[in-house]
Design a protein around this motif. Structure first.
Motif, PDB file in Angstrom:
ATOM      1  N   TYR A  33       0.854  -1.182   0.000  1.00 48.82           N
ATOM      2  CA  TYR A  33       0.000   0.000   0.000  1.00 48.82           C
ATOM      3  C   TYR A  33       0.897   1.242   0.000  1.00 48.82           C
ATOM      4  O   TYR A  33       1.820   1.338   0.808  1.00 48.82           O
ATOM      5  N   ALA A  34       0.631   2.179  -0.888  1.00 47.12           N
ATOM      6  CA  ALA A  34       1.414   3.420  -0.913  1.00 47.12           C
ATOM      7  C   ALA A  34       1.089   4.244   0.327  1.00 47.12           C
ATOM      8  O   ALA A  34      -0.085   4.540   0.599  1.00 47.12           O
ATOM      9  N   THR A  35       2.108   4.616   1.077  1.00 46.51           N
ATOM     10  CA  THR A  35       1.904   5.360   2.324  1.00 46.51           C
ATOM     11  C   THR A  35       1.179   6.680   2.063  1.00 46.51           C
ATOM     12  O   THR A  35       0.267   7.062   2.811  1.00 46.51           O
ATOM     13  N   THR A  36       1.562   7.392   1.002  1.00 50.15           N
ATOM     14  CA  THR A  36       0.932   8.678   0.707  1.00 50.15           C
ATOM     15  C   THR A  36      -0.554   8.524   0.380  1.00 50.15           C
ATOM     16  O   THR A  36      -1.365   9.379   0.736  1.00 50.15           O
ATOM     17  N   GLU A  37      -0.906   7.424  -0.293  1.00 49.09           N
ATOM     18  CA  GLU A  37      -2.316   7.171  -0.607  1.00 49.09           C
ATOM     19  C   GLU A  37      -3.106   6.918   0.668  1.00 49.09           C
ATOM     20  O   GLU A  37      -4.241   7.387   0.824  1.00 49.09           O
ATOM     21  N   LEU A  38      -2.514   6.175   1.585  1.00 55.44           N
ATOM     22  CA  LEU A  38      -3.193   5.871   2.848  1.00 55.44           C
ATOM     23  C   LEU A  38      -3.413   7.135   3.679  1.00 55.44           C
ATOM     24  O   LEU A  38      -4.370   7.230   4.437  1.00 55.44           O
ATOM     25  N   GLN A  39      -2.515   8.107   3.514  1.00 56.81           N
ATOM     26  CA  GLN A  39      -2.580   9.324   4.324  1.00 56.81           C
ATOM     27  C   GLN A  39      -3.534  10.374   3.766  1.00 56.81           C
ATOM     28  O   GLN A  39      -3.783  11.394   4.414  1.00 56.81           O
ATOM     29  N   LYS A  40      -4.082  10.139   2.578  1.00 52.11           N
ATOM     30  CA  LYS A  40      -4.929  11.158   1.947  1.00 52.11           C
ATOM     31  C   LYS A  40      -6.209  11.430   2.719  1.00 52.11           C
ATOM     32  O   LYS A  40      -6.662  12.567   2.847  1.00 52.11           O
ATOM     33  N   GLU A  41      -6.827  10.380   3.248  1.00 50.86           N
ATOM     34  CA  GLU A  41      -8.115  10.538   3.919  1.00 50.86           C
ATOM     35  C   GLU A  41      -8.015  10.388   5.429  1.00 50.86           C
ATOM     36  O   GLU A  41      -8.868  10.890   6.165  1.00 50.86           O
ATOM     37  N   ASN A  42      -6.973   9.699   5.902  1.00 47.77           N
ATOM     38  CA  ASN A  42      -6.852   9.441   7.342  1.00 47.77           C
ATOM     39  C   ASN A  42      -5.415   9.673   7.797  1.00 47.77           C
ATOM     40  O   ASN A  42      -4.500   9.814   6.985  1.00 47.77           O
ATOM     41  N   SER A  43      -5.232   9.684   9.104  1.00 54.21           N
ATOM     42  CA  SER A  43      -3.876   9.708   9.638  1.00 54.21           C
ATOM     43  C   SER A  43      -3.233   8.350   9.352  1.00 54.21           C
ATOM     44  O   SER A  43      -3.917   7.372   9.037  1.00 54.21           O
ATOM     45  N   THR A  44      -1.924   8.273   9.477  1.00 52.90           N
ATOM     46  CA  THR A  44      -1.237   7.002   9.248  1.00 52.90           C
ATOM     47  C   THR A  44      -1.731   5.949  10.230  1.00 52.90           C
ATOM     48  O   THR A  44      -1.899   4.778   9.865  1.00 52.90           O
ATOM     49  N   MET A  45      -1.976   6.342  11.480  1.00 55.81           N
ATOM     50  CA  MET A  45      -2.441   5.379  12.484  1.00 55.81           C
ATOM     51  C   MET A  45      -3.810   4.841  12.108  1.00 55.81           C
ATOM     52  O   MET A  45      -4.054   3.630  12.176  1.00 55.81           O
ATOM     53  N   GLU A  46      -4.710   5.710  11.697  1.00 51.52           N
ATOM     54  CA  GLU A  46      -6.052   5.260  11.298  1.00 51.52           C
ATOM     55  C   GLU A  46      -5.971   4.336  10.078  1.00 51.52           C
ATOM     56  O   GLU A  46      -6.676   3.321  10.008  1.00 51.52           O
ATOM     57  N   SER A  47      -5.101   4.696   9.152  1.00 53.88           N
ATOM     58  CA  SER A  47      -4.938   3.860   7.957  1.00 53.88           C
ATOM     59  C   SER A  47      -4.329   2.506   8.306  1.00 53.88           C
ATOM     60  O   SER A  47      -4.711   1.474   7.735  1.00 53.88           O
ATOM     61  N   LEU A  48      -3.388   2.502   9.264  1.00 54.92           N
ATOM     62  CA  LEU A  48      -2.765   1.250   9.680  1.00 54.92           C
ATOM     63  C   LEU A  48      -3.799   0.302  10.283  1.00 54.92           C
ATOM     64  O   LEU A  48      -3.787  -0.902  10.001  1.00 54.92           O
ATOM     65  N   VAL A  49      -4.693   0.841  11.080  1.00 51.83           N
ATOM     66  CA  VAL A  49      -5.769   0.027  11.664  1.00 51.83           C
ATOM     67  C   VAL A  49      -6.612  -0.596  10.546  1.00 51.83           C
ATOM     68  O   VAL A  49      -6.939  -1.794  10.583  1.00 51.83           O
ATOM     69  N   LYS A  50      -6.937   0.196   9.533  1.00 47.89           N
ATOM     70  CA  LYS A  50      -7.740  -0.308   8.413  1.00 47.89           C
ATOM     71  C   LYS A  50      -7.000  -1.389   7.624  1.00 47.89           C
ATOM     72  O   LYS A  50      -7.556  -2.438   7.296  1.00 47.89           O
ATOM     73  N   VAL A  51      -5.728  -1.116   7.307  1.00 49.14           N
ATOM     74  CA  VAL A  51      -4.937  -2.066   6.512  1.00 49.14           C
ATOM     75  C   VAL A  51      -4.824  -3.405   7.230  1.00 49.14           C
ATOM     76  O   VAL A  51      -4.998  -4.470   6.623  1.00 49.14           O
ATOM     77  N   ILE A  52      -4.548  -3.353   8.530  1.00 51.15           N
ATOM     78  CA  ILE A  52      -4.437  -4.602   9.291  1.00 51.15           C
ATOM     79  C   ILE A  52      -5.776  -5.319   9.313  1.00 51.15           C
ATOM     80  O   ILE A  52      -5.837  -6.553   9.219  1.00 51.15           O
ATOM     81  N   GLY A  53      -6.853  -4.557   9.388  1.00 49.68           N
ATOM     82  CA  GLY A  53      -8.190  -5.165   9.334  1.00 49.68           C
ATOM     83  C   GLY A  53      -8.435  -5.884   8.024  1.00 49.68           C
ATOM     84  O   GLY A  53      -8.960  -7.010   8.011  1.00 49.68           O
ATOM     85  N   TRP A  54      -8.034  -5.259   6.923  1.00 47.54           N
ATOM     86  CA  TRP A  54      -8.187  -5.904   5.612  1.00 47.54           C
ATOM     87  C   TRP A  54      -7.375  -7.193   5.541  1.00 47.54           C
ATOM     88  O   TRP A  54      -7.861  -8.210   5.037  1.00 47.54           O
ATOM     89  N   GLU A  55      -6.160  -7.143   6.058  1.00 50.57           N
ATOM     90  CA  GLU A  55      -5.288  -8.317   5.996  1.00 50.57           C
ATOM     91  C   GLU A  55      -5.803  -9.448   6.894  1.00 50.57           C
ATOM     92  O   GLU A  55      -5.754 -10.623   6.527  1.00 50.57           O
ATOM     93  N   LEU A  56      -6.290  -9.097   8.067  1.00 47.76           N
ATOM     94  CA  LEU A  56      -6.825 -10.115   8.978  1.00 47.76           C
ATOM     95  C   LEU A  56      -8.102 -10.732   8.418  1.00 47.76           C
ATOM     96  O   LEU A  56      -8.374 -11.926   8.626  1.00 47.76           O
ATOM     97  N   GLU A  57      -8.859  -9.942   7.684  1.00 45.46           N
ATOM     98  CA  GLU A  57     -10.083 -10.466   7.066  1.00 45.46           C
ATOM     99  C   GLU A  57      -9.725 -11.486   5.988  1.00 45.46           C
ATOM    100  O   GLU A  57     -10.382 -12.512   5.835  1.00 45.46           O
ATOM    101  N   LYS A  58      -8.640 -11.212   5.253  1.00 47.06           N
ATOM    102  CA  LYS A  58      -8.187 -12.154   4.207  1.00 47.06           C
ATOM    103  C   LYS A  58      -7.604 -13.423   4.810  1.00 47.06           C
ATOM    104  O   LYS A  58      -7.690 -14.493   4.218  1.00 47.06           O
ATOM    105  N   HIS A  59      -6.995 -13.279   6.000  1.00 41.99           N
ATOM    106  CA  HIS A  59      -6.283 -14.404   6.609  1.00 41.99           C
ATOM    107  C   HIS A  59      -6.824 -14.627   8.026  1.00 41.99           C
ATOM    108  O   HIS A  59      -6.197 -14.274   9.015  1.00 41.99           O
ATOM    109  N   SER A  60      -7.999 -15.218   8.074  1.00 42.86           N
ATOM    110  CA  SER A  60      -8.708 -15.344   9.351  1.00 42.86           C
ATOM    111  C   SER A  60      -8.014 -16.284  10.344  1.00 42.86           C
ATOM    112  O   SER A  60      -8.328 -16.281  11.529  1.00 42.86           O
ATOM    113  N   ASN A  61      -7.055 -17.082   9.857  1.00 45.03           N
ATOM    114  CA  ASN A  61      -6.353 -18.009  10.759  1.00 45.03           C
ATOM    115  C   ASN A  61      -5.190 -17.338  11.495  1.00 45.03           C
ATOM    116  O   ASN A  61      -4.599 -17.923  12.404  1.00 45.03           O
ATOM    117  N   VAL A  62      -4.850 -16.118  11.125  1.00 43.27           N
ATOM    118  CA  VAL A  62      -3.723 -15.413  11.742  1.00 43.27           C
ATOM    119  C   VAL A  62      -4.124 -14.864  13.110  1.00 43.27           C
ATOM    120  O   VAL A  62      -5.152 -14.195  13.248  1.00 43.27           O
TER     121      VAL A  62
END
Length: 303
Positions: A31-60
Motif C-alpha cells: 500500500y502506498a503510504t501517501t495514498e493511505l494518508q490522503k483521507e486518514n492519519s497514518t495510524m487510522e490507515s494502519l488500523v484499516k490495513v491490518i483489518g483488511w489483511e486479517l479479514e483475508k487471513h482469518s487463521n492469523v
C-alpha cells in the motif's frame, strides 16, 4: 503450520505479508503510504490495513510490525519517526489492541526486525551474535546478542547511521541515498573527465548506483568513498560490541562489490588482528523480503 502477518511500515510503502513458521513469504500486498494518508492519519490507515489483511487471513492470530524510528522501551509507542512524522509519539500498540483484542501484536524498530528475520531464516548458518547494517534510504543498525535483539539502555541502541564519521557528518548523511546523491552532485561539478552521470538529466541515487554497476569511473569513485565511511562505521561497531560477524542488507547493498576494497582498507587500518583474524562480513540473504519476514519473526518472541 502456523501463519503470521508481517507489516513493514515505510515512508514510501506499507508492505504486508503472510509468512509461515518456516519463514516462507506466502503472499504479499503493498500500500502506498501517501495514498493511505490522503483521507486518514497514518495510524487510522494502519488500523484499516491490518483489518483488511486479517479479514483475508482469518487463521492469523499474531502480527509483527517493523517501524523505521525510535520506540518506547516497552515497545508500545513510537517516539521519533522522521519519515512518517504523523505516526510519531503515538500509542500504536494500545490502539491496535483496542481495535483487535483477539490478536497478539509485536512492534519493533525495522532494522531490529530485519536482523531477527535473518537470524531465524537466513539461508546461511547464523552465529548467536552478529551486527546487522542496512544500507538504503537511510542507514540502519541492529545487533543480535546471545540470540536476542540488543536494545540498549532505553530501547534504541545501535543507531549506527547516526555515528559521526571522520568528516563531521553522520554515516547516514554520507552514505544514505541522499548522501550518495549529494556526493555525486558535488563531485560532478568539478569533474573534468567523462561520465554517464552528465547525460542522465536529473540525478537520483538509483542512477548513481546504475552508473557504478556499469563501471562509470566517476560513479565508482563515489562508491570508493562510500566504502570508507562504511568501514568507519564497522570499526566503531566492532570496537564497541566485540562482535566479529557483520551482515549487510538493504537496497544499496547491491553495490557491495564496489565498496569492499576501500571498506576493508579502513577496517585493517584501525582494527588489530584480534578483530580481523576472524572477521566475517557478508550480505544478508533475505534481500527485498527482509522487512516483511523480519516483522513476522517478531511473533516468535515469547509473550
Amino acid at each position: 503450520m502456523e501463519h503470521f502477518l508481517g507489516i513493514d511500515i515505510g515512508g514510501t510503502n506499507v508492505k504486508c505479508g503472510l509468512v509461515s513458521s518456516e519463514g516462507e513469504l506466502l503472499e504479499k500486498t503493498k500500500y502506498a503510504t501517501t495514498e493511505l494518508q490522503k483521507e486518514n492519519s497514518t495510524m487510522e490507515s494502519l488500523v484499516k490495513v491490518i483489518g483488511w489483511e486479517l479479514e483475508k487471513h482469518s487463521n492469523v492470530k499474531k502480527v509483527g510490525i517493523g517501524i523505521p524510528g525510535t520506540l518506547s522501551k516497552d515497545r508500545n509507542s513510537t517516539i521519533d519517526l522522521p519519515n512518517i512524522p504523523d505516526l510519531a509519539h503515538t500509542n500504536v500498540m494500545g490502539t491496535l489492541k483496542a481495535a483487535y483484542p483477539d490478536i497478539i501484536f509485536h512492534m519493533e524498530n525495522d532494522a531490529n526486525a530485519a536482523a531477527l528475520g535473518e537470524f531465524y531464516f537466513s539461508k546461511a548458518t547464523m552465529p548467536d551474535d552478529f551486527i546487522f547494517i542496512t544500507l538504503g534510504t537511510g542507514v540502519g543498525g541492529a545487533c543480535i546478542m546471545d540470540r536476542k535483539i540488543f536494545k540498549g539502555g532505553n530501547g534504541n541502541g545501535l543507531e549506527i547511521g547516526h555515528i559521526i564519521a571522520g568528516n563531521g557528518k553522520t554515516i547516514e548523511n554520507n552514505i544514505g541515498k541522499k548522501g550518495i546523491l549529494g556526493m555525486a552532485l558535488t563531485t560532478l561539478e568539478g569533474y573534468k573527465g567523462k561520465s554517464v552521470l552528465s547525460d542522465m538529466g536529473s540525478l537520483n541515487a538509483k542512477k548513481v548506483i546504475k552508473a557504478a554497476q556499469e563501471e562509470d569511473k566517476l560513479a565508482m569513485e563515489i562508491f570508493h568513498e562510500v566504502g570508507k565511511y562504511l568501514g568507519e562505521a564497522i570499526v566503531s561497531a566492532v570496537r564497541l560490541f566485540d562482535i566479529h560477524t557483520i551482515i549487510i542488507g538493504g537496497g544499496v547493498s547491491k553495490t557491495f562489490h564496489l565498496v569492499e576494497k576501500s571498506m576493508y582498507k579502513k577496517i585493517y587500518d584501525f582494527l588489530s588482528p584480534y578483530y580481523t583474524d576472524d572477521l566475517r562480513i557478508r550480505l544478508a540473504s533475505l534481500r527485498n523480503e527482509a522487512g516483511i519476514i523480519g516483522a513476522a519473526s517478531l511473533c516468535f518472541i515469547e509473550d
